[in-house]
Motif scaffolding. Structure first.
Motif, PDB file in Angstrom:
ATOM      1  N   ASP A  27       0.833  -1.219   0.000  1.00 34.57           N
ATOM      2  CA  ASP A  27       0.000   0.000   0.000  1.00 34.57           C
ATOM      3  C   ASP A  27       0.858   1.256   0.000  1.00 34.57           C
ATOM      4  O   ASP A  27       0.582   2.226  -0.731  1.00 34.57           O
ATOM      5  CB  ASP A  27      -0.934   0.005   1.212  1.00 34.57           C
TER       6      ASP A  27
ATOM      7  N   GLU B   9       2.405   1.804  -3.454  1.00 36.73           N
ATOM      8  CA  GLU B   9       1.454   2.316  -4.438  1.00 36.73           C
ATOM      9  C   GLU B   9       1.210   3.815  -4.245  1.00 36.73           C
ATOM     10  O   GLU B   9       1.095   4.571  -5.207  1.00 36.73           O
ATOM     11  CB  GLU B   9       0.133   1.548  -4.339  1.00 36.73           C
ATOM     12  N   LYS B  10       1.133   4.228  -2.984  1.00 33.12           N
ATOM     13  CA  LYS B  10       0.929   5.653  -2.709  1.00 33.12           C
ATOM     14  C   LYS B  10       2.166   6.469  -3.083  1.00 33.12           C
ATOM     15  O   LYS B  10       2.075   7.559  -3.658  1.00 33.12           O
ATOM     16  CB  LYS B  10       0.600   5.846  -1.233  1.00 33.12           C
TER      17      LYS B  10
ATOM     18  N   ASN C  85       2.589   6.053  -6.961  1.00 27.14           N
ATOM     19  CA  ASN C  85       1.368   6.326  -7.709  1.00 27.14           C
ATOM     20  C   ASN C  85       1.168   5.322  -8.839  1.00 27.14           C
ATOM     21  O   ASN C  85       0.821   5.680  -9.966  1.00 27.14           O
ATOM     22  CB  ASN C  85       1.391   7.759  -8.263  1.00 27.14           C
ATOM     23  N   LYS C  86       1.412   4.064  -8.517  1.00 23.55           N
ATOM     24  CA  LYS C  86       1.231   2.986  -9.469  1.00 23.55           C
ATOM     25  C   LYS C  86       0.505   1.826  -8.791  1.00 23.55           C
ATOM     26  O   LYS C  86       0.435   1.754  -7.562  1.00 23.55           O
ATOM     27  CB  LYS C  86       2.573   2.520 -10.032  1.00 23.55           C
ATOM     28  N   THR C  87      -0.008   0.916  -9.615  1.00 25.20           N
ATOM     29  CA  THR C  87      -0.771  -0.220  -9.084  1.00 25.20           C
ATOM     30  C   THR C  87       0.093  -1.472  -9.057  1.00 25.20           C
ATOM     31  O   THR C  87       0.738  -1.807 -10.064  1.00 25.20           O
ATOM     32  CB  THR C  87      -2.016  -0.475  -9.948  1.00 25.20           C
ATOM     33  N   TRP C  88       0.077  -2.128  -7.922  1.00 27.18           N
ATOM     34  CA  TRP C  88       0.858  -3.383  -7.753  1.00 27.18           C
ATOM     35  C   TRP C  88       0.085  -4.559  -8.341  1.00 27.18           C
ATOM     36  O   TRP C  88      -1.118  -4.705  -8.143  1.00 27.18           O
ATOM     37  CB  TRP C  88       1.097  -3.616  -6.259  1.00 27.18           C
ATOM     38  N   THR C  89       0.774  -5.387  -9.084  1.00 27.88           N
ATOM     39  CA  THR C  89       0.153  -6.587  -9.669  1.00 27.88           C
ATOM     40  C   THR C  89       0.895  -7.833  -9.184  1.00 27.88           C
ATOM     41  O   THR C  89       2.022  -7.751  -8.682  1.00 27.88           O
ATOM     42  CB  THR C  89       0.197  -6.543 -11.207  1.00 27.88           C
TER      43      THR C  89
END
Length: 587
Positions: free
Chosen positions: A76, A79-80, A83-87
């Motif tokens: 978390d 990602e903050k 500014n990207k999404t973890w996959t």
């Protein structure tokens, strides 16, 4: 109870005199050597035997170790920050590159300065920021495709705690060991039926309580206690069946009961496949034992045990009941009324000569002679057989249980693998009947153990060929099942009635020592993957040689006294001794 059917088959007054009956074997034969009663008896053993094996092997799925990886609590914040999404494809970024650090047990911990390029760029696989620390995992994410919940996932028994799942099964087998000893003795003292009832009630209570445990410690304790009650119902009923069947059909009926043992693994596979949660599996298998208590109401006491306790009237009632049940559908049977008090005097215990002589000498003939574990080592012949069987049961159960527990680790569908292995075991129990009648118990056991031992030693070297690895494991289970079935038959035949149940219980105790050792040997795979099956193979080969000194017991009358048992062993040397004597004569 069964004897309630006497209203349909009332006994007449034209009954055979007791002095015309030679012994209890003759009485059972006259009552109907193979009839409706015996079919009913085999059906009654189905549920207790099935539940015994299902509970003993439940750790295959309850203790299943799924694939797992470290839980990543920093995702978390990454990602903050970036500014990207973890996959899920990025999980490899958190896995340590050091070979000494398992990706399932260690992870990277980002430092204060986060390198977004490293964490989120799939093409950046070599650059590892200098400020990243390697830390042990505290939580894990599990692959729940096979089992949704196991004791491993609930109690975090992975990485440094992997040993705990193996130890829990060893603790269960410790309980089985203690229960085998105690209830084996109680079965000879209190009778087969009462012992069966005590164990069924105890298994119901402790097994149900185990399903609600909230910690590994409480699970281990209750699992050990429940093991105390698991095996005695099987051992008690197995001895009872052997004592209620004549020599001609003994192997056939005992092997039919063994079929239920293999059926238990199929039941376990089906319940586990449907439930996929260890608590549900444990609860279902435990609550089913309530129906085993109902079985107690219909099971009669062993007439051989009753005679050993000088309870002749009750023994006669059991024989009459067997006769009534086997002949009640045969109207006009000219021989149907011939079993009156025929067991009051029986050659099995030499009561005529022995009791009269004791009365003449002024002894108290009402005092019962007690037999126990000391009789297993009290005379030379029985001592030899006891010691060989102690090692034999230890070795066979160690190998048998090791191959059983391995069924879920062969690759492919774990449930299907266990069902196939169980079906092969079931087939072996059926085939063993004509094979042992032709080749004998001891020789056939030895050949089966040699074959299983060779297959076990082969397994580590063919593990890279999955289909061949699975096939070899199933065939190993197939051949060791021959020996597993025959060791029960041989013990029920070679030991005399007063110590038969105690002998079975003590041998079973040594089998549980093998059951305790089996998970510990399997745990060696954490150190050397090839070592466990090599050890199993060597154990099987050694015991195959040792048992050749046991006497052959095919088509013989069950010995009824310690003296008869000792004489039988002396007059029947084992195949190895016979071969050695023949060799000496030629030289």
């Amino acid at each position: 109870m069964l004897k309630r059917i006497d209203s349909r088959c009332e006994m007449g007054s034209n009954r055979k005199n007791i002095n015309e009956i030679e012994d209890v074997e003759t009485a059972l034969r006259n009552a109907g050597a193979c009839g409706l009663f015996h079919i009913w008896l085999i059906l009654l053993t189905m549920l207790p035997f099935t539940l015994t094996s299902a509970n003993m092997a439940s750790s295959i799925f309850e203790g299943y170790i799924p694939n797992h990886r470290c839980d990543l609590p920093f995702v978390d914040s990454l990602e903050k920050k970036c500014n990207k999404t973890w996959t899920s494809t990025l999980h490899v970024k958190a896995a340590p590159l050091e070979r000494s650090k398992s990706a399932a047990c260690f992870r990277y911990q980002p430092g204060p300065e986060i390198n977004c390029s490293y964490w989120f760029d799939p093409n950046n696989t070599t650059e590892t920021p200098a400020n990243i620390d390697t830390v042990p995992c505290q939580k894990w994410t599990y692959d729940r495709s096979v089992m949704r919940n196991t004791i491993v996932t609930d109690f975090s028994l992975v990485c440094g705690s992997t040993w705990a799942s193996y130890i829990s099964q060893s603790c269960f087998m410790l309980g089985v060991l203690l229960g085998s000893i105690l209830f084996g003795i109680l079965s000879d003292r209190l009778g087969r039926r009462h012992t069966f009832l005590m164990c069924s009630v105890g298994g119901l209570i402790t097994g149900t309580a185990t399903a609600f445990t909230q910690s590994y410690m409480s699970y281990g304790i209750l699992r050990t206690i429940s093991g105390f009650f698991v095996i005695p119902p099987f051992l008690t009923l197995y001895v009872l069946v052997s004592e209620m069947v004549v020599v001609k059909y003994r192997v056939s009926f005992l092997q039919l009961t063994q079929v239920w043992f293999a059926t238990g693994y199929i039941l376990l596979s089906l319940v586990s496949y449907l439930a996929r949660e260890w608590r549900t599996i444990q609860l279902v298998l435990s609550l089913l034992q309530a129906f085993s208590i109902v079985v107690w109401w219909f099971i009669p006491e062993s007439p051989r045990w009753l005679l050993c306790q000088h309870r002749h009237k009750e023994a006669q009632n059991v024989i009459d009941m067997i006769y009534q049940y086997n002949h009640c559908l045969r109207r006009g049977d000219s021989d149907r009324h011939r079993l009156d008090r025929q067991l009051s005097i029986t050659k099995d215990y030499d009561l005529v000569s022995e009791l009269e002589e004791m009365k003449f000498k002024g002894y108290d003939v009402d005092r019962k002679q007690q037999h126990g574990l000391t009789n297993l080592l009290g005379t030379p012949g029985i001592r030899k057989v006891s010691l060989v069987h102690f090692f034999h049961w230890f070795a066979i159960f160690c190998v048998y249980f090791g191959l059983t527990l391995n069924a879920a680790k062969l690759g492919g569908d774990s449930f299907f693998n266990l069902i196939v292995a169980s079906l092969m075991e079931l087939v072996s129990y059926v085939i063993v009947i004509p094979m042992t009648n032709k080749f004998g118990r001891v020789v056939f056991m030895s050949v089966s153990e040699v074959t299983a031992g060779i297959l076990c030693i082969m397994m580590p070297y063919i593990a890279h060929v999955n289909w061949l690895y699975i096939t070899t494991s199933i065939l190993g289970k197939f051949f060791i099942s021959f020996a597993f079935a025959l060791m029960f038959i041989h013990v029920s035949e070679v030991f005399p009635t007063p110590i038969r149940s105690a002998a079975t219980g003590m041998c079973s105790a040594w089998a549980r020592v093998g059951g305790i050792a089996s998970p510990l040997i399997a745990m060696l795979t954490l150190i050397a993957p090839n070592l466990p099956y090599t050890i199993f193979g060597i154990i099987s080969l050694v015991t195959a040689f040792v048992i050749l000194i046991l006497p052959e017991t095919g088509n013989v009358k069950l010995p009824s006294t310690i003296e008869e048992g000792e004489e039988f062993i002396k007059s029947h040397p084992g195949p190895l001794l016979v071969l050695m004597r023949r060799f000496q004569r030629k030289t």
